[in-house]
Design a protein around this motif. Sequence first.
Motif, PDB file in Angstrom:
ATOM      1  N   PHE A 543       0.839  -1.197   0.000  1.00  0.00           N
ATOM      2  CA  PHE A 543       0.000   0.000   0.000  1.00  0.00           C
ATOM      3  C   PHE A 543       0.880   1.255   0.000  1.00  0.00           C
ATOM      4  CE2 PHE A 543      -2.677  -3.224   1.911  1.00  0.00           C
ATOM      5  CZ  PHE A 543      -3.922  -3.016   1.330  1.00  0.00           C
ATOM      6  N   THR A 544       0.329   2.317  -0.573  1.00  0.00           N
ATOM      7  CA  THR A 544       0.947   3.640  -0.445  1.00  0.00           C
ATOM      8  C   THR A 544      -0.103   4.622   0.066  1.00  0.00           C
ATOM      9  OG1 THR A 544       0.448   4.168  -2.776  1.00  0.00           O
ATOM     10  CG2 THR A 544       2.647   3.242  -2.280  1.00  0.00           C
ATOM     11  N   PRO A 546      -0.823   8.362  -0.532  1.00  0.00           N
ATOM     12  CA  PRO A 546      -0.579   9.673  -1.176  1.00  0.00           C
ATOM     13  C   PRO A 546      -1.226  10.809  -0.375  1.00  0.00           C
ATOM     14  CG  PRO A 546      -2.286   8.463  -2.354  1.00  0.00           C
ATOM     15  CD  PRO A 546      -1.745   7.528  -1.312  1.00  0.00           C
ATOM     16  N   PRO A 549      -6.224  12.642  -3.284  1.00  0.00           N
ATOM     17  CA  PRO A 549      -7.042  11.519  -3.779  1.00  0.00           C
ATOM     18  C   PRO A 549      -7.164  11.465  -5.291  1.00  0.00           C
ATOM     19  CG  PRO A 549      -8.479  13.290  -3.086  1.00  0.00           C
ATOM     20  CD  PRO A 549      -7.081  13.769  -2.832  1.00  0.00           C
ATOM     21  N   ASP A 550      -6.183  11.993  -6.027  1.00  0.00           N
ATOM     22  CA  ASP A 550      -6.357  12.140  -7.470  1.00  0.00           C
ATOM     23  C   ASP A 550      -6.040  10.872  -8.256  1.00  0.00           C
ATOM     24  OD1 ASP A 550      -6.930  14.781  -6.882  1.00  0.00           O
ATOM     25  OD2 ASP A 550      -4.846  15.426  -7.135  1.00  0.00           O
ATOM     26  N   GLY A 551      -5.203   9.980  -7.756  1.00  0.00           N
ATOM     27  CA  GLY A 551      -4.786   8.818  -8.529  1.00  0.00           C
ATOM     28  C   GLY A 551      -5.852   7.737  -8.581  1.00  0.00           C
ATOM     29  N   GLU A 552      -5.658   6.787  -9.523  1.00  0.00           N
ATOM     30  CA  GLU A 552      -6.607   5.680  -9.630  1.00  0.00           C
ATOM     31  C   GLU A 552      -6.481   4.756  -8.418  1.00  0.00           C
ATOM     32  OE1 GLU A 552      -5.731   3.372 -13.091  1.00  0.00           O
ATOM     33  OE2 GLU A 552      -3.621   3.100 -12.571  1.00  0.00           O
ATOM     34  N   ASN A 553      -7.578   4.136  -8.094  1.00  0.00           N
ATOM     35  CA  ASN A 553      -7.644   3.210  -6.963  1.00  0.00           C
ATOM     36  C   ASN A 553      -7.213   3.871  -5.653  1.00  0.00           C
ATOM     37  OD1 ASN A 553      -8.353   1.387  -8.917  1.00  0.00           O
ATOM     38  ND2 ASN A 553      -6.514   0.109  -8.729  1.00  0.00           N
ATOM     39  N   THR A 554      -7.507   5.138  -5.494  1.00  0.00           N
ATOM     40  CA  THR A 554      -7.165   5.876  -4.278  1.00  0.00           C
ATOM     41  C   THR A 554      -8.459   6.240  -3.553  1.00  0.00           C
ATOM     42  OG1 THR A 554      -5.184   6.775  -5.327  1.00  0.00           O
ATOM     43  CG2 THR A 554      -5.966   7.873  -3.332  1.00  0.00           C
ATOM     44  N   TYR A 607      -5.449   9.048   2.728  1.00  0.00           N
ATOM     45  CA  TYR A 607      -5.759   8.473   1.428  1.00  0.00           C
ATOM     46  C   TYR A 607      -4.837   7.272   1.190  1.00  0.00           C
ATOM     47  CZ  TYR A 607      -8.405  12.713   0.794  1.00  0.00           C
ATOM     48  OH  TYR A 607      -9.313  13.732   0.969  1.00  0.00           O
ATOM     49  N   ARG A 609      -3.749   4.087  -1.535  1.00  0.00           N
ATOM     50  CA  ARG A 609      -3.798   3.673  -2.939  1.00  0.00           C
ATOM     51  C   ARG A 609      -3.529   2.174  -3.045  1.00  0.00           C
ATOM     52  NH1 ARG A 609      -0.123   3.455  -7.578  1.00  0.00           N
ATOM     53  NH2 ARG A 609      -1.350   3.814  -9.482  1.00  0.00           N
ATOM     54  N   ASP A 611      -2.382  -0.185  -5.630  1.00  0.00           N
ATOM     55  CA  ASP A 611      -1.689  -0.177  -6.919  1.00  0.00           C
ATOM     56  C   ASP A 611      -2.254  -1.258  -7.829  1.00  0.00           C
ATOM     57  OD1 ASP A 611       0.080  -0.257  -9.038  1.00  0.00           O
ATOM     58  OD2 ASP A 611       1.868  -0.024  -7.798  1.00  0.00           O
TER      59      ASP A 611
END
Length: 620
Positions: A543-544, A546, A549-554, A607, A609, A611
Amino acid sequence: MPYSDLSPLWISLKTAFVATIFAFLVGIAAARWMYGYRGKAKGLIDGFFTLPLVLPPTVIGFLLLLLLGRNSPVGQLLKQLGITIIFSWSATVIAATVVAFPLMYKTVLSAFKQIDKDLIHCARTLGASEWRIFWQILLPLALPGVVSGTILAFARALGEFGATLMLAGSIPGKTQTMPIAIFFAAEAGKMGEALNWVLLMVAIALLVIATINYWSGTQHSAKWHAIAHWFSWLPPFEGGREGDLKRGTRGRYKRTDYRGIRYGNKGLFVNLKKQLPGFTLDAQLEANGQPLGLLGTSGSGKSMTLRCIAGLDSPNQGRIVLNGRVLFDSQRGINIPSRQRRIGFVFQNYALFPHLTIVQNIAFGLQNLPKLERRQRISKYMEMMQLQGLENRYPEQISGGQQQRVALARALVIHPEALLLDEPLSALDTYLRSRIERLLSETLSTYEGVTLFVTHKLEEAYRICQNLLILSQGNVIANDTKETIFERPPSFEVAQVTECKNFSTARMIEPQTIEALDWGCTLQVVEPIPNKLTYVGIRAHHFTFPQHPDGENTFPCWLVMTSETQHRTTLYIKLHQPPGHAQDYHLQVEVYKEKWANLKDRPFPWYVRLDPLRLILMEQ
């Protein structure tokens, strides 16, 4: 008291001594046979051997009288040979032997049964014959029981009355033992004489009890080691080369010559089935120069697979071939004995012979080598395993890590074609496990044979082995390189065994989109979606977090609780909204302490993500 008055003492001592010798020899032989006997009549035979212990001595005497009397077939034969047994000193010895035998037999058999079976199995993998195992393993380890049984048999023979009176009578100076003398003295009203004999019998009985207690208290002392050590120099009574055991039509095994049954392929090839409680072990595997790790939960069949390969257990059907040699073939009736398979086995409890020194443990499988070559091999592997200076110590005098190295040296010194390691690191603490694991990796890197490494710890298998095979309820559910199995486990069960902690039921929405039903979110994926998609998973360290919340799967998340170790912090988080209680979470995340220090002061919601490259898509 005149010398002639002491004749019952001398007759009793002489009779007990001779009867004890007979009971000793026959009792040990019977115990050894019953220890290895697996026939249906075992209970009946054991009952027959024990019968003199439970029947009244007069009944035993009467039965002996029927057997050896003048009108019996045996008596008639003895009469023709000019031999008289009834009412002779020989009859006294026979009666005493029969009643003393069960004590010797049962005591020694119990001592045999208390010996760790892995010691016997280990000796077989090291090439020892059954006679050598008896003389150098079973007998010395059962020595306290043998001594106790001998003392008890002597005391029982000394006190025998009823059977002796029935078979030998009461002939003064010939068959009148102390118990008989007591009986007739009391019957004649000579109470003082009877009391003297009773006191003498009590004194001897107390001496016997004291001797047993003394021996029991010293069986782990240096004296016991010295006596047991002497057995290692006894001749092993090795027989000639035995052929294989061939299964006949009724399930028995017959000797057969296997030397022509050889194929050209190098490596180990296994295809076996064995019925176990609750399931059938159905294992297929191939292994060559790269160590193969066998993973699975307890009771999945890992250790039984090794035992079948080593010949310690026999499959119900199948075939095992090692470097072109057929070790087992149910169709052709081949089942090579364990001692001829040239397989090294490191047991979970190490199975070191406690009565042998470290150097004798390592040398146990080198019995047939010339002395010079034997010394050279021992020296090489003592140095390889960093055991110098421990040559003359016993297993109980060294640490667990040292014991593990001795077991590994003993298995390797015979130059086996295959090395089987059954949970070899499980009994060690964390520090020792790390050291021994490094040593094991170094050793296996130069070992040219086949290696199978059984463990239930993924990290151990991942560091030591290039390839992994995963068993579940006796079935192979994955067999591939460690990278493939870890990164792309083919099923939910394989992912669980490989310690994936986050799962959700899933369904496909579009070719690159799925819905994680338990997590309440839609996920973009990269890998092709299986036709029968059932689960999606992600490992706890993938997990990361960020900042935006802009990235996919976030997705937004809230911390429910934490759990810490010395290096990592486990975070239990809930997606989409704050938790309602301590068990209300979706995901388990593992982060290093440094990352946790930077993360913990962020305001909620965080948030997280998932991946797309790290998502695991699985069928049931």
